[in-house]
Design a protein around this motif. Structure first.
Motif, short mmCIF file in Angstrom:
data_model
loop_
_atom_site.label_atom_id
_atom_site.label_comp_id
_atom_site.label_asym_id
_atom_site.label_seq_id
_atom_site.Cartn_x
_atom_site.Cartn_y
_atom_site.Cartn_z
N PRO A 129 0.79 -1.23 0.00
CA PRO A 129 0.00 0.00 0.00
C PRO A 129 0.82 1.28 0.00
O PRO A 129 0.48 2.24 -0.68
N LEU A 130 1.91 1.32 0.77
CA LEU A 130 2.71 2.54 0.80
C LEU A 130 3.36 2.82 -0.55
O LEU A 130 3.63 3.97 -0.89
N HIS A 131 3.61 1.77 -1.32
CA HIS A 131 4.12 1.98 -2.68
C HIS A 131 3.03 2.63 -3.54
O HIS A 131 3.31 3.51 -4.36
N LEU A 132 1.79 2.19 -3.34
CA LEU A 132 0.68 2.81 -4.07
C LEU A 132 0.55 4.28 -3.70
O LEU A 132 0.26 5.12 -4.57
N VAL A 133 0.76 4.60 -2.43
CA VAL A 133 0.63 5.98 -1.99
C VAL A 133 1.64 6.88 -2.69
O VAL A 133 1.33 8.02 -3.07
N ARG A 134 2.83 6.40 -2.92
CA ARG A 134 3.83 7.20 -3.63
C ARG A 134 3.33 7.60 -5.00
O ARG A 134 3.46 8.76 -5.42
N THR A 135 2.71 6.65 -5.71
CA THR A 135 2.15 6.95 -7.02
C THR A 135 0.98 7.92 -6.92
O THR A 135 0.86 8.87 -7.71
N ILE A 136 0.12 7.69 -5.92
CA ILE A 136 -1.05 8.54 -5.75
C ILE A 136 -0.65 9.98 -5.41
O ILE A 136 -1.21 10.94 -5.95
N LEU A 137 0.32 10.14 -4.52
CA LEU A 137 0.73 11.48 -4.12
C LEU A 137 1.26 12.27 -5.30
O LEU A 137 1.01 13.48 -5.43
N LEU A 140 -1.75 13.60 -7.10
CA LEU A 140 -2.43 14.67 -6.39
C LEU A 140 -1.68 16.00 -6.52
O LEU A 140 -2.28 17.06 -6.61
N GLN A 141 -0.37 15.92 -6.54
CA GLN A 141 0.43 17.14 -6.61
C GLN A 141 0.34 17.83 -7.96
O GLN A 141 0.75 18.99 -8.09
N GLN A 142 -0.23 17.15 -8.96
CA GLN A 142 -0.39 17.76 -10.27
C GLN A 142 -1.64 18.63 -10.35
O GLN A 142 -1.79 19.43 -11.28
N ASP A 148 -10.24 19.80 -9.19
CA ASP A 148 -9.39 18.74 -9.76
C ASP A 148 -8.78 17.90 -8.65
O ASP A 148 -8.70 16.66 -8.76
N LEU A 149 -8.33 18.55 -7.58
CA LEU A 149 -7.70 17.83 -6.47
C LEU A 149 -8.67 16.84 -5.84
O LEU A 149 -8.34 15.68 -5.60
N CYS A 150 -9.90 17.29 -5.57
CA CYS A 150 -10.89 16.42 -4.93
C CYS A 150 -11.33 15.30 -5.87
O CYS A 150 -11.51 14.15 -5.43
N ASP A 151 -11.49 15.60 -7.14
CA ASP A 151 -11.87 14.56 -8.12
C ASP A 151 -10.80 13.49 -8.21
O ASP A 151 -11.10 12.30 -8.30
N GLN A 152 -9.54 13.92 -8.19
CA GLN A 152 -8.43 12.96 -8.22
C GLN A 152 -8.42 12.11 -6.95
O GLN A 152 -8.23 10.89 -7.00
N ALA A 153 -8.64 12.76 -5.81
CA ALA A 153 -8.54 12.05 -4.53
C ALA A 153 -9.57 10.94 -4.41
O ALA A 153 -9.24 9.82 -4.00
N VAL A 154 -10.83 11.23 -4.74
CA VAL A 154 -11.87 10.20 -4.57
C VAL A 154 -11.62 9.02 -5.50
O VAL A 154 -11.84 7.86 -5.12
N ARG A 155 -11.15 9.29 -6.70
CA ARG A 155 -10.89 8.19 -7.63
C ARG A 155 -9.73 7.33 -7.15
O ARG A 155 -9.80 6.08 -7.17
N GLU A 295 -4.60 6.74 5.59
CA GLU A 295 -4.46 7.82 6.57
C GLU A 295 -3.37 8.80 6.14
O GLU A 295 -3.54 10.02 6.20
N LEU A 296 -2.24 8.26 5.69
CA LEU A 296 -1.16 9.11 5.19
C LEU A 296 -1.62 9.91 3.98
O LEU A 296 -1.34 11.12 3.86
N LEU A 297 -2.35 9.26 3.12
CA LEU A 297 -2.88 9.93 1.93
C LEU A 297 -3.80 11.08 2.33
O LEU A 297 -3.75 12.17 1.75
N GLY A 298 -4.66 10.85 3.34
CA GLY A 298 -5.55 11.89 3.80
C GLY A 298 -4.80 13.09 4.37
O GLY A 298 -5.20 14.24 4.17
N GLN A 299 -3.70 12.83 5.08
CA GLN A 299 -2.92 13.92 5.65
C GLN A 299 -2.26 14.77 4.55
O GLN A 299 -2.27 16.00 4.62
N VAL A 300 -1.73 14.10 3.55
CA VAL A 300 -1.11 14.85 2.45
C VAL A 300 -2.18 15.58 1.64
O VAL A 300 -1.98 16.72 1.19
N PHE A 301 -3.32 14.94 1.45
CA PHE A 301 -4.43 15.58 0.76
C PHE A 301 -4.85 16.86 1.49
O PHE A 301 -5.12 17.89 0.86
N SER A 302 -4.89 16.81 2.82
CA SER A 302 -5.24 17.99 3.61
C SER A 302 -4.25 19.12 3.37
O SER A 302 -4.63 20.29 3.20
N LEU A 303 -2.97 18.80 3.36
CA LEU A 303 -1.94 19.81 3.10
C LEU A 303 -2.06 20.38 1.70
O LEU A 303 -1.88 21.58 1.48
N GLN A 304 -2.39 19.51 0.75
CA GLN A 304 -2.52 19.96 -0.63
C GLN A 304 -3.73 20.88 -0.80
O GLN A 304 -3.68 21.83 -1.58
#
Length: 386
Positions: A129-137, A140-142, A148-155, A295-304
């Motif tokens: 999962p943490l490898h997936l998070v690297r790709t997801i983050l 999100l940063q794009q 766009d950020l929220c649409d990317q996050a839910v998907r 959870e990590l993804l949610g924290q980074v999403f909040s910062l973004q």
């Protein structure tokens, strides 16, 4: 048994001390500085195959979990003790007398050390999962806008946890909430743009969302496992991941035909901005390692969100300033003021997100877009009146 709760008392329900946990894991607790067990969930012997519940109270928790596992949890806890309620975690550990692997978490709160254990989960889709998070983050940063950020996050989060529906639920002024992004199974009715009253998530629940940033309800229909104690104080489960669910909330989820849910808090500027709300139509457990990634993804999403909102505010400010400068520069010196202003109503309406704009001056009424017609008049206090 879980006591019945009157709907009228929803905003006063003590959801942090339910006296029970969800049954997909077990709980042990001891006083800080004392390894003697004081609280035991009733399902512990059945899950682990160890001593009866009555014999566990007073036992040394190191002998129950095993010296190696207890030491690993102590080490993980030492690394996070600077933050109140934050749990130390270990994955895939062994417990004395059990052949299974377990995911374990421990946190300290209100004078107690609380241990929670669940059967270890496998990797999501064969990928860590943490490898997936690297790709997801990286994706999100794009994103350049909040939409766009929220649409990317839910998907992306739906891909990670495999739930039927994932939404970004934003809190509005006054406490109400609105679904501003959604990714769902094609068979489900959309909830995008729907608004919900503040009473749907009472104040004490919002406070727990700030304390505990991820919340899993693996099976809405599961029977909670009660916690017994040595006669001491009731166990405060504010930071517990296994904390049992309010009967009112269970009924709410059943009415929505939800079998499992996962919520990830969105904290922006220290306040609860919203939730990533995930629903599944049938019971579905999300393993601890996948939840840690979410959870990590949610924290980074909040910062973004904080970053993107700051960029959007700056862009709007610059555009508004440029628009004002242009209107002032083009404003004629001669002519009637109302006519000159009326000719510029459309660019003036661009200062805020509006469907129309109206100008009332010297008894004359000028409009652009969707606005009251001349059948409306103003009274002497300048309030719009039919």
């Amino acid at each position: 048994t879980v006591p019945a709760v009157d709907l009228a008392s929803c905003d006063r329900e003590p959801i942090h001390i339910p006296g029970s946990i969800q049954p997909h894991g077990f709980l042990l607790a001891c006083r800080m500085g004392d390894f003697a067990i004081t609280h035991v969930s009733a399902n512990t012997p059945g899950l682990v195959g160890i001593a009866p519940q009555q014999q566990l109270c007073g036992a040394d928790i190191r002998s129950v979990l095993g010296e190696a596992t207890a030491a690993a949890l102590d080490k993980s806890l030492d690394q996070v003790l600077q933050a109140t309620g934050l749990a130390g975690r270990t994955f895939g550990v062994r417990i004395a007398g059990s052949e299974l692997l377990w995911d374990a978490a421990v946190h300290e709160y209100d004078g107690m050390r609380i241990y929670e254990l669940e059967p270890a989960g496998g990797e999501a889709g064969g990928v860590e999962p943490l490898h997936l998070v690297r790709t997801i983050l990286n994706q999100l940063q794009q994103a350049k806008t909040l939409r766009d950020l929220c649409d990317q996050a839910v998907r992306l989060i739906r891909d990670l946890i495999g739930y039927d529906r994932v939404m970004v639920y934003r809190f509005l002024d006054g406490g109400a909430g609105q679904v501003i992004a959604e990714a769902k199974h094609e068979s489900l009715e959309p909830l995008l743009n729907l608004r919900y009253p503040a009473s749907d998530i009472p104040a004490q629940a919002r406070e727990l969302y700030k304390r505990n940033s991820i919340r899993l309800i693996a099976d809405v229909g599961a029977t909670p496992s009660p916690i017994s104690s040595d006669g001491g104080k009731t166990l405060d489960l504010s930071y517990s991941s296994l904390r049992a669910v309010s009967p009112i909330h269970i009924e709410y989820l059943r009415n929505m035909k939800v079998g499992a849910s996962l919520s990830i808090s969105i904290i922006v500027g220290g306040e609860l901005w919203g939730l990533i709300a995930c629903h599944h139509t049938t019971p579905k457990h999300v393993p601890s390692n996948v939840r840690a990634a979410a959870e990590l993804l949610g924290q980074v999403f909040s910062l973004q969100i904080q970053t993107v909102e700051g960029i959007e505010a700056y862009v709007v400010m610059r555009a508004s300033r440029a628009l004002l400068d242009r209107i002032v520069a083009e404003f004629p010196i001669e002519g009637d003021l109302i006519d000159n202003l009326a000719q510029r109503l459309e660019p003036l309406s661009a200062f805020i997100n509006s469907d129309g704009v109206g100008l009332w001056m010297d008894g004359l009424w000028r409009t652009v877009g969707v606005a009251p017609s001349m059948t409306y008049k103003f009274n002497q206090e300048s309030r719009l009146k039919l």
